[in-house]
Design a protein around this motif. Structure first.
Motif, mmCIF file in Angstrom:
data_model
loop_
_atom_site.group_PDB
_atom_site.id
_atom_site.type_symbol
_atom_site.label_atom_id
_atom_site.label_comp_id
_atom_site.label_asym_id
_atom_site.label_seq_id
_atom_site.Cartn_x
_atom_site.Cartn_y
_atom_site.Cartn_z
ATOM 1 N N VAL A 51 0.557 -1.312 0.193
ATOM 2 C CA VAL A 51 -0.281 -0.506 -0.101
ATOM 3 C C VAL A 51 0.441 1.057 -0.302
ATOM 4 C CG1 VAL A 51 -1.776 1.446 1.232
ATOM 5 C CG2 VAL A 51 -1.863 -1.127 1.167
ATOM 6 N N GLY A 52 2.445 1.346 0.614
ATOM 7 C CA GLY A 52 2.838 2.403 1.178
ATOM 8 C C GLY A 52 3.479 2.971 -0.115
ATOM 9 N N TYR A 53 4.516 2.009 -0.594
ATOM 10 C CA TYR A 53 4.863 1.763 -2.004
ATOM 11 C C TYR A 53 4.259 1.949 -3.057
ATOM 12 C CZ TYR A 53 7.523 -0.404 -6.123
ATOM 13 O OH TYR A 53 8.637 -0.143 -7.026
ATOM 14 N N ASN A 54 2.426 1.694 -3.205
ATOM 15 C CA ASN A 54 2.160 2.094 -3.942
ATOM 16 C C ASN A 54 2.006 3.236 -4.243
ATOM 17 O OD1 ASN A 54 0.447 1.132 -6.480
ATOM 18 N ND2 ASN A 54 -1.429 1.409 -5.656
ATOM 19 N N ALA A 55 1.799 3.503 -2.827
ATOM 20 C CA ALA A 55 1.660 5.314 -3.173
ATOM 21 C C ALA A 55 2.580 5.901 -3.988
ATOM 22 C CB ALA A 55 0.844 5.954 -1.519
ATOM 23 N N MET A 56 3.618 5.973 -3.002
ATOM 24 C CA MET A 56 5.095 6.763 -2.865
ATOM 25 C C MET A 56 5.503 6.591 -4.081
ATOM 26 S SD MET A 56 4.057 8.118 -0.043
ATOM 27 C CE MET A 56 5.342 9.286 -0.071
ATOM 28 N N HIS A 57 5.538 5.289 -5.111
ATOM 29 C CA HIS A 57 6.250 5.211 -6.017
ATOM 30 C C HIS A 57 5.246 5.136 -7.437
ATOM 31 C CE1 HIS A 57 8.710 3.142 -8.645
ATOM 32 N NE2 HIS A 57 7.714 2.041 -9.053
ATOM 33 N N THR A 58 4.448 4.463 -7.248
ATOM 34 C CA THR A 58 3.580 4.531 -8.326
ATOM 35 C C THR A 58 2.753 5.950 -8.599
ATOM 36 O OG1 THR A 58 3.016 1.919 -7.911
ATOM 37 C CG2 THR A 58 1.545 2.888 -9.594
ATOM 38 N N ALA A 111 -4.219 -7.904 4.528
ATOM 39 C CA ALA A 111 -5.077 -8.932 3.653
ATOM 40 C C ALA A 111 -4.519 -9.059 1.493
ATOM 41 C CB ALA A 111 -6.170 -10.160 4.184
ATOM 42 N N TRP A 112 -4.043 -9.389 1.391
ATOM 43 C CA TRP A 112 -4.275 -9.599 0.225
ATOM 44 C C TRP A 112 -3.133 -8.199 -0.430
ATOM 45 C CZ3 TRP A 112 -4.590 -13.816 1.091
ATOM 46 C CH2 TRP A 112 -5.065 -14.848 1.335
ATOM 47 N N GLN A 113 -2.544 -7.721 -0.255
ATOM 48 C CA GLN A 113 -2.232 -6.584 -0.651
ATOM 49 C C GLN A 113 -1.343 -6.131 -2.301
ATOM 50 O OE1 GLN A 113 0.160 -4.250 2.060
ATOM 51 N NE2 GLN A 113 -1.689 -3.423 3.342
ATOM 52 N N THR A 114 -1.043 -7.502 -2.352
ATOM 53 C CA THR A 114 -0.907 -7.314 -3.888
ATOM 54 C C THR A 114 -1.766 -7.487 -4.737
ATOM 55 O OG1 THR A 114 1.337 -8.483 -3.009
ATOM 56 C CG2 THR A 114 0.183 -8.654 -5.605
ATOM 57 N N LEU A 115 -3.032 -8.185 -4.196
ATOM 58 C CA LEU A 115 -4.366 -7.577 -5.281
ATOM 59 C C LEU A 115 -4.749 -6.483 -5.479
ATOM 60 C CD1 LEU A 115 -6.441 -9.300 -6.588
ATOM 61 C CD2 LEU A 115 -7.586 -10.013 -4.587
ATOM 62 N N THR A 116 -4.912 -5.845 -4.230
ATOM 63 C CA THR A 116 -5.624 -4.755 -3.919
ATOM 64 C C THR A 116 -4.702 -3.061 -4.820
ATOM 65 O OG1 THR A 116 -5.319 -4.473 -1.701
ATOM 66 C CG2 THR A 116 -7.336 -4.964 -2.601
ATOM 67 N N HIS A 117 -3.449 -3.713 -4.606
ATOM 68 C CA HIS A 117 -2.898 -2.321 -4.513
ATOM 69 C C HIS A 117 -1.398 -2.084 -5.510
ATOM 70 C CE1 HIS A 117 -5.503 -1.653 -1.304
ATOM 71 N NE2 HIS A 117 -4.996 0.117 -1.649
ATOM 72 N N ALA A 118 -1.225 -3.886 -5.979
ATOM 73 C CA ALA A 118 0.102 -3.870 -6.599
ATOM 74 C C ALA A 118 -0.244 -2.685 -8.182
ATOM 75 C CB ALA A 118 0.275 -4.749 -7.073
ATOM 76 N N ASP A 119 0.776 -1.845 -8.043
ATOM 77 C CA ASP A 119 0.691 -0.193 -9.580
ATOM 78 C C ASP A 119 -0.858 -0.305 -9.655
ATOM 79 O OD1 ASP A 119 3.949 -1.637 -9.442
ATOM 80 O OD2 ASP A 119 3.156 -3.480 -10.989
ATOM 81 N N ASN A 120 -1.222 -0.159 -8.987
ATOM 82 C CA ASN A 120 -2.758 0.460 -8.363
ATOM 83 C C ASN A 120 -2.523 1.635 -8.461
ATOM 84 O OD1 ASN A 120 -5.612 0.668 -8.336
ATOM 85 N ND2 ASN A 120 -5.652 -1.395 -7.427
ATOM 86 N N PRO A 121 -2.771 2.025 -10.247
ATOM 87 C CA PRO A 121 -3.041 3.833 -10.293
ATOM 88 C C PRO A 121 -4.812 4.777 -9.690
ATOM 89 C CG PRO A 121 -4.086 2.705 -12.215
ATOM 90 C CD PRO A 121 -3.423 1.890 -11.507
ATOM 91 N N ALA A 122 -5.712 3.502 -9.383
ATOM 92 C CA ALA A 122 -6.745 4.235 -9.167
ATOM 93 C C ALA A 122 -6.345 5.318 -8.183
ATOM 94 C CB ALA A 122 -7.594 3.573 -9.027
#
Length: 392
Positions: A347-354, A381-392
């Motif tokens: 979650v933090g990686y997606n927010a700060m990086h993606t 739970a299931w953070q790759t599913l919900t937040h991996a490279d998720n731009p929304a």
């Protein structure tokens, strides 16, 4: 006008005094005029992005989805185990319903995700059955770990409830579930804690999620205020000065007390957390709760990443570096670390990086190495599913 000048000076003094003492003067909170639903950790655009990727068989989302669906949390034959009183002592000893409650909440969230991605109503119905079982029975949490237990399970229940209530037609007992959150969970978490930082951060994650589900602006604002004070007191930046910030009411009014609270660590560097020298497991809980809280407020139109993002980025990178095997220097935690950060970086990686474009080499390496992540069986739970490279 003389009166106006005096008021400005008094206001400036009111801001400077807590800063001089090392505490954090937070800006005014701002609950949304209209809440966004579903809006706890995941939004509808985020969920739509995930569903599109899974349907296309794209990675890492398809692999993460398969891992989720193969887990016991996605089972349609699961029997919930509600209790009127969940009693949790230190380190869940005694454990009277503690594991059952946390895992039933994760199951409800898992099944809610399965419903949204597949469109199969049987998953929504099972999530509802689990939430209904608990809302019909539970009355209280007791013993020393009650605030933390309530924070963990209370962080997960609203994620599931938001998805079901706003994407599925037919939940007759939704009001009873809301009453459960308001009367059993919210009072236990909303006033925070002066224990180790992961306690209050997890409690505030629960408080913000519950506030969104209940559309409770007063509780939302209170949670944001406590969060804004706690994050700078949990993650150190060199700009803080010679020692970490503290929260109002903590009683940490000397350097010796602060060093003791920081597990005996007396050298402070960017990204060090209050629990780094305790162990990375509890540090991971704190980091996860920070990212989850900021994600929920972002969905609600209050983007706190600009305020806490540098701390989150530094904390992720600092812990990731040592989790990846960098030798521990003698000045850090006596030259020894208890590793085990957990599946908490997405979650933090997606927010700060993606989304924000920061380079995060160590965090990226660790995140990619751990994909697809599962659950820590507490509240992640299931953070790759919900937040991996998720731009929304």
């Amino acid at each position: 006008m003389p009166g106006t000048t005096l008021r400005k000076k008094l206001l400036a003094l009111a801001v400077l005094v807590p800063l001089a003492l090392g505490t954090f003067a937070a800006p005014a909170p701002a609950a949304p005029a209209a809440f966004t639903h579903p809006g706890v950790l995941v939004s509808r655009p985020q969920l739509d992005f995930v569903r599109t990727k899974v349907d296309a068989g794209a990675q890492p989302w398809k692999g993460a989805y398969d891992k989720m669906m193969a887990s016991s949390y996605a089972s349609l034959s699961r029997t919930p185990k509600p209790r009127a009183v969940v009693e949790c002592g230190s380190y869940s000893n005694p454990n009277y319903g503690c594991t059952d409650e946390r895992e039933d909440a994760i199951a409800a969230y898992t099944l809610s995700l399965a419903w949204y991605i597949t469109g199969d109503a049987k998953y929504a119905s099972k999530a509802i059955a689990i939430m209904d079982a608990w809302s019909a029975v539970i009355k209280d949490h007791t013993n020393s770990n009650a605030p933390l237990q309530t924070g963990w399970s209370g962080s997960t229940w609203p994620r599931a409830a938001e998805i079901i209530r706003y994407t599925f037609t037919g939940w007759p007992n939704a009001t009873r579930f809301a009453t459960m959150l308001r009367t059993v969970y919210l009072p236990k978490v909303i006033n925070g804690s002066n224990s180790n930082g992961n306690w209050e951060l997890s409690m505030m994650e629960a408080a913000i999620g519950i506030s969104v589900f209940l559309e409770d602006r007063t509780s939302y604002d209170k949670a944001v205020t406590k969060f804004r004070a706690r994050v700078p007191a949990y993650i150190y930046l060199a700009s803080d000065g010679a020692q970490p910030k503290t929260t109002p009411g903590s009683g940490l009014d000397t350097r010796a007390k602060i060093v003791s609270y920081w597990q005996g660590q007396s050298t402070f560097v960017d990204g060090l957390t209050q629990e780094t020298c305790r162990d990375f497991v509890h540090t991971g809980y704190g980091i996860a709760a920070i990212a989850d809280f900021a994600e929920t407020t972002r969905i609600q139109g209050q983007d706190l990443y600009g305020e806490i993002g540098d701390r989150l980025r530094q904390a992720l990178g600092f812990q990731a570096k040592y989790e990846l095997g960098t030798p521990v220097p003698s000045w850090l935690c006596g030259g020894s670390l208890n590793l085990g950060l957990g599946p908490v970086t997405e979650v933090g990686y997606n927010a700060m990086h993606t989304r924000l474009g920061n380079t995060m080499a160590n965090t990226e390496t660790l995140t990619l190495r751990n994909r697809p992540t599962g659950s820590n069986n507490l509240f992640v739970a299931w953070q790759t599913l919900t937040h991996a490279d998720n731009p929304a």
